[in-house]
Design a protein around this motif. Structure first.
Motif, PDB file in Angstrom:
ATOM      1  N   VAL A 164       0.868  -1.130  -0.555  1.00  0.00           N
ATOM      2  CA  VAL A 164       0.094   0.593   0.057  1.00  0.00           C
ATOM      3  C   VAL A 164       1.226   1.207   0.170  1.00  0.00           C
ATOM      4  N   ALA A 165       1.787   0.972   0.607  1.00  0.00           N
ATOM      5  CA  ALA A 165       2.875   2.716   0.892  1.00  0.00           C
ATOM      6  C   ALA A 165       3.635   2.742  -0.758  1.00  0.00           C
ATOM      7  N   ARG A 166       4.340   1.844  -1.377  1.00  0.00           N
ATOM      8  CA  ARG A 166       4.631   2.000  -2.712  1.00  0.00           C
ATOM      9  C   ARG A 166       3.833   1.718  -3.354  1.00  0.00           C
ATOM     10  N   GLU A 167       2.161   1.955  -3.433  1.00  0.00           N
ATOM     11  CA  GLU A 167       1.562   2.533  -4.313  1.00  0.00           C
ATOM     12  C   GLU A 167       0.867   3.788  -3.960  1.00  0.00           C
ATOM     13  N   ALA A 168       1.113   3.765  -2.766  1.00  0.00           N
ATOM     14  CA  ALA A 168       0.824   5.544  -2.652  1.00  0.00           C
ATOM     15  C   ALA A 168       2.335   6.290  -3.273  1.00  0.00           C
ATOM     16  N   ALA A 169       3.282   6.080  -2.587  1.00  0.00           N
ATOM     17  CA  ALA A 169       4.627   6.624  -4.033  1.00  0.00           C
ATOM     18  C   ALA A 169       4.437   6.800  -4.704  1.00  0.00           C
ATOM     19  N   TYR A 215       1.725   6.360  -6.405  1.00  0.00           N
ATOM     20  CA  TYR A 215       0.684   7.920  -7.277  1.00  0.00           C
ATOM     21  C   TYR A 215       1.657   9.612  -6.659  1.00  0.00           C
ATOM     22  N   LEU A 216       2.315   9.886  -5.651  1.00  0.00           N
ATOM     23  CA  LEU A 216       2.545  11.105  -5.487  1.00  0.00           C
ATOM     24  C   LEU A 216       3.413  11.227  -6.479  1.00  0.00           C
ATOM     25  N   GLY A 217       4.518   9.897  -6.634  1.00  0.00           N
ATOM     26  CA  GLY A 217       5.324  10.304  -7.997  1.00  0.00           C
ATOM     27  C   GLY A 217       4.693  10.821  -9.182  1.00  0.00           C
ATOM     28  N   TYR A 218       3.706  10.604  -9.496  1.00  0.00           N
ATOM     29  CA  TYR A 218       2.837  11.215 -10.584  1.00  0.00           C
ATOM     30  C   TYR A 218       2.105  12.769 -10.629  1.00  0.00           C
ATOM     31  N   GLY A 219       1.834  12.854  -9.130  1.00  0.00           N
ATOM     32  CA  GLY A 219       1.813  14.592  -8.912  1.00  0.00           C
ATOM     33  C   GLY A 219       3.082  15.205  -9.058  1.00  0.00           C
ATOM     34  N   LEU A 220       4.088  14.665  -8.110  1.00  0.00           N
ATOM     35  CA  LEU A 220       5.041  15.268  -8.039  1.00  0.00           C
ATOM     36  C   LEU A 220       5.843  15.702  -9.925  1.00  0.00           C
ATOM     37  N   ALA A 221       5.784  14.899 -10.324  1.00  0.00           N
ATOM     38  CA  ALA A 221       5.906  15.089 -11.724  1.00  0.00           C
ATOM     39  C   ALA A 221       5.137  15.920 -12.781  1.00  0.00           C
ATOM     40  N   SER A 222       3.967  16.377 -12.333  1.00  0.00           N
ATOM     41  CA  SER A 222       3.219  16.940 -12.958  1.00  0.00           C
ATOM     42  C   SER A 222       3.421  18.405 -12.239  1.00  0.00           C
ATOM     43  N   ILE A 223       4.178  18.662 -11.348  1.00  0.00           N
ATOM     44  CA  ILE A 223       5.046  20.020 -10.456  1.00  0.00           C
ATOM     45  C   ILE A 223       5.527  20.406 -11.544  1.00  0.00           C
ATOM     46  N   HIS A 239      10.718   6.423  -2.775  1.00  0.00           N
ATOM     47  CA  HIS A 239      10.291   6.229  -4.509  1.00  0.00           C
ATOM     48  C   HIS A 239       9.362   6.692  -4.896  1.00  0.00           C
ATOM     49  N   ALA A 240       8.612   7.714  -4.442  1.00  0.00           N
ATOM     50  CA  ALA A 240       7.756   9.167  -5.259  1.00  0.00           C
ATOM     51  C   ALA A 240       8.866   9.938  -5.866  1.00  0.00           C
ATOM     52  N   THR A 241      10.197  10.315  -5.060  1.00  0.00           N
ATOM     53  CA  THR A 241      10.516  11.239  -5.523  1.00  0.00           C
ATOM     54  C   THR A 241      12.117  10.705  -6.970  1.00  0.00           C
ATOM     55  N   ARG A 242      12.523   9.908  -6.282  1.00  0.00           N
ATOM     56  CA  ARG A 242      13.065   8.739  -7.873  1.00  0.00           C
ATOM     57  C   ARG A 242      11.568   8.656  -8.945  1.00  0.00           C
ATOM     58  N   ARG A 243      10.432   8.576  -8.225  1.00  0.00           N
ATOM     59  CA  ARG A 243       9.528   7.662 -10.234  1.00  0.00           C
ATOM     60  C   ARG A 243       9.683   8.931 -10.276  1.00  0.00           C
ATOM     61  N   ALA A 244       9.327  10.537  -9.964  1.00  0.00           N
ATOM     62  CA  ALA A 244       9.165  11.667 -10.342  1.00  0.00           C
ATOM     63  C   ALA A 244      10.146  12.526 -11.331  1.00  0.00           C
ATOM     64  N   ARG A 245      10.803  11.990 -11.133  1.00  0.00           N
ATOM     65  CA  ARG A 245      12.144  12.450 -12.130  1.00  0.00           C
ATOM     66  C   ARG A 245      12.571  11.561 -13.005  1.00  0.00           C
ATOM     67  N   VAL A 267      16.910  19.773 -13.540  1.00  0.00           N
ATOM     68  CA  VAL A 267      17.574  21.107 -12.660  1.00  0.00           C
ATOM     69  C   VAL A 267      16.571  20.660 -11.198  1.00  0.00           C
ATOM     70  N   VAL A 268      15.950  20.061 -10.864  1.00  0.00           N
ATOM     71  CA  VAL A 268      15.080  20.387  -9.770  1.00  0.00           C
ATOM     72  C   VAL A 268      15.638  19.036  -8.820  1.00  0.00           C
ATOM     73  N   GLU A 269      15.777  20.066  -7.204  1.00  0.00           N
ATOM     74  CA  GLU A 269      16.459  19.246  -5.991  1.00  0.00           C
ATOM     75  C   GLU A 269      15.094  19.111  -5.034  1.00  0.00           C
ATOM     76  N   PHE A 270      15.664  17.921  -4.290  1.00  0.00           N
ATOM     77  CA  PHE A 270      13.968  17.123  -3.923  1.00  0.00           C
ATOM     78  C   PHE A 270      15.004  17.222  -2.075  1.00  0.00           C
ATOM     79  N   SER A 271      14.257  18.144  -1.813  1.00  0.00           N
ATOM     80  CA  SER A 271      14.421  17.770   0.017  1.00  0.00           C
ATOM     81  C   SER A 271      13.461  17.640   0.740  1.00  0.00           C
ATOM     82  N   ARG A 272      13.486  16.983   1.985  1.00  0.00           N
ATOM     83  CA  ARG A 272      12.919  16.921   3.036  1.00  0.00           C
ATOM     84  C   ARG A 272      12.521  18.305   3.792  1.00  0.00           C
ATOM     85  N   THR A 273      11.982  18.710   4.349  1.00  0.00           N
ATOM     86  CA  THR A 273      11.810  20.061   5.150  1.00  0.00           C
ATOM     87  C   THR A 273      12.905  20.012   6.346  1.00  0.00           C
TER      88      THR A 273
END
Length: 325
Positions: free
Chosen positions: A244-249, A251-259, A284-290, A300-306
């Motif tokens: 379930v966590a992988r699946e959520a990640a 979809y989050l990747g798709y969202g981040l890619a759109s951004i 997983h989400a940041t890798r998939r987004a890229r 060019v995009v950088e990812f980081s946690r808060t």
């Protein structure tokens, strides 16, 4: 105010689950004293305000500021639709506020100016001045927790959009005609990648007979799974929860890619309970987004946690309040 005086602000992070209050040194972004309590949203508007006011008193007592050191104002970050000018919460997804004049109620108690902001907008502001967004004029904050919210920073300023609702990233469509979201629409990112969405899927699968170590927690806690519980289950190798966590990640990747494709930010800062607790989802989400986004903006995009973590909301709300003066 003389030049040598320090400035302090009070930040309130008012969430559906918990309320956090901090007395913040506005120059350094340090939280000098804080109070933290459960929201108990079911008790209604009046009880919530009383709780917030009591917590501000507590935090101020703990901070024990010298009398000549000025508190410039109080900032409140809250999820929902707001009328910022009037200081009114029009509606909130997880708290029973309905056209509620929150700013006025706090102002009457403390006789200090009160500024209302969206919770994620406040957190983005905290990261801009004191966290991972420092010195970065073009970034997006994405917070994944009970729901999913965003804050957009452009030229070092918060971008609010034509109706003041810019940054509702949780309501981008990631599946055409997909799951119904709390907002009434279908297929929103929030309906796939938030902690609430993951909890629904895990509970439904358990009901259908799948085994998971979180079954007891789900039954004991009224159907709520905290991010920490999901993290523990993943570490213990719980197949269902990992799936379930992988699946959520994903979809989050798709969202981040759109951004990334749409906004072409220098940086995306991810925060919220799910990101804090779950490395699997962040990685997983940041890798998939890229992989999914167009190559030029993806490179060019950088990812980081808060950087401020749990304090982003309180620090940001206090900073926002002083900037609004």
């Amino acid at each position: 105010m003389s030049h040598g005086e320090k400035k302090y602000g009070i930040g309130v992070d008012l969430g559906g689950t918990k309320i956090m209050v901090g007395v913040v040194d506005l120059e350094s972004g340090k939280v000098l004293a804080s109070a933290r309590k459960k929201t108990h949203a079911e008790r209604g508007e009046k009880a919530i305000v009383e709780r917030v006011n009591k917590m501000i008193h507590e935090a101020l007592e703990t901070a024990n500021l010298p009398p000549d050191e000025a508190v410039t104002g109080i900032g409140v970050g809250v999820a929902g639709q707001l009328d910022r000018k009037k200081g009114v919460i029009l509606s909130s997804p997880n708290i029973p506020f309905d056209h509620f004049p929150l700013a006025e109620q706090i102002q009457d108690e403390f006789h200090l100016p009160v500024t209302l902001a969206n919770d994620v907008e406040a957190a983005a502001y905290g990261e801009l001045f004191h966290g991972a967004g420092k010195g970065n004029p073009l970034f997006v904050c994405v917070f994944v927790g009970t729901g999913i919210g965003g804050g957009i920073v452009q030229d070092g300023k918060l971008y609010r959009g034509a109706s003041g609702t810019g940054g509702e990233l949780g309501h981008m469509t990631v599946v055409a005609g997909g799951r119904i979201c709390g907002c009434g629409s279908r297929g929103c990112l929030e309906a796939y990648s938030s902690r609430t969405a993951m909890t629904h899927v895990i509970a439904a699968e358990i009901k259908r007979g799948r085994h998971s170590a979180v079954k007891q927690e789900l039954e004991a806690d009224g159907g709520v799974l905290r991010s920490g519980m999901i993290a523990e289950a993943i570490q213990a190798g719980d197949e269902l929860v990992i799936e379930v966590a992988r699946e959520a990640a994903e979809y989050l990747g798709y969202g981040l890619a759109s951004i990334i494709n749409f906004y072409n930010p220098q940086k995306i800062i991810l925060g919220g309970g799910v990101i804090e607790a779950l490395d699997l989802i962040y990685e997983h989400a940041t890798r998939r987004a890229r992989e999914i986004a167009l190559p030029p903006p993806a490179q060019v995009v950088e990812f980081s946690r808060t950087e401020l973590g749990d304090d982003a909301g309180t620090v940001g709300a206090a900073t926002l309040a002083s900037a609004a003066r």
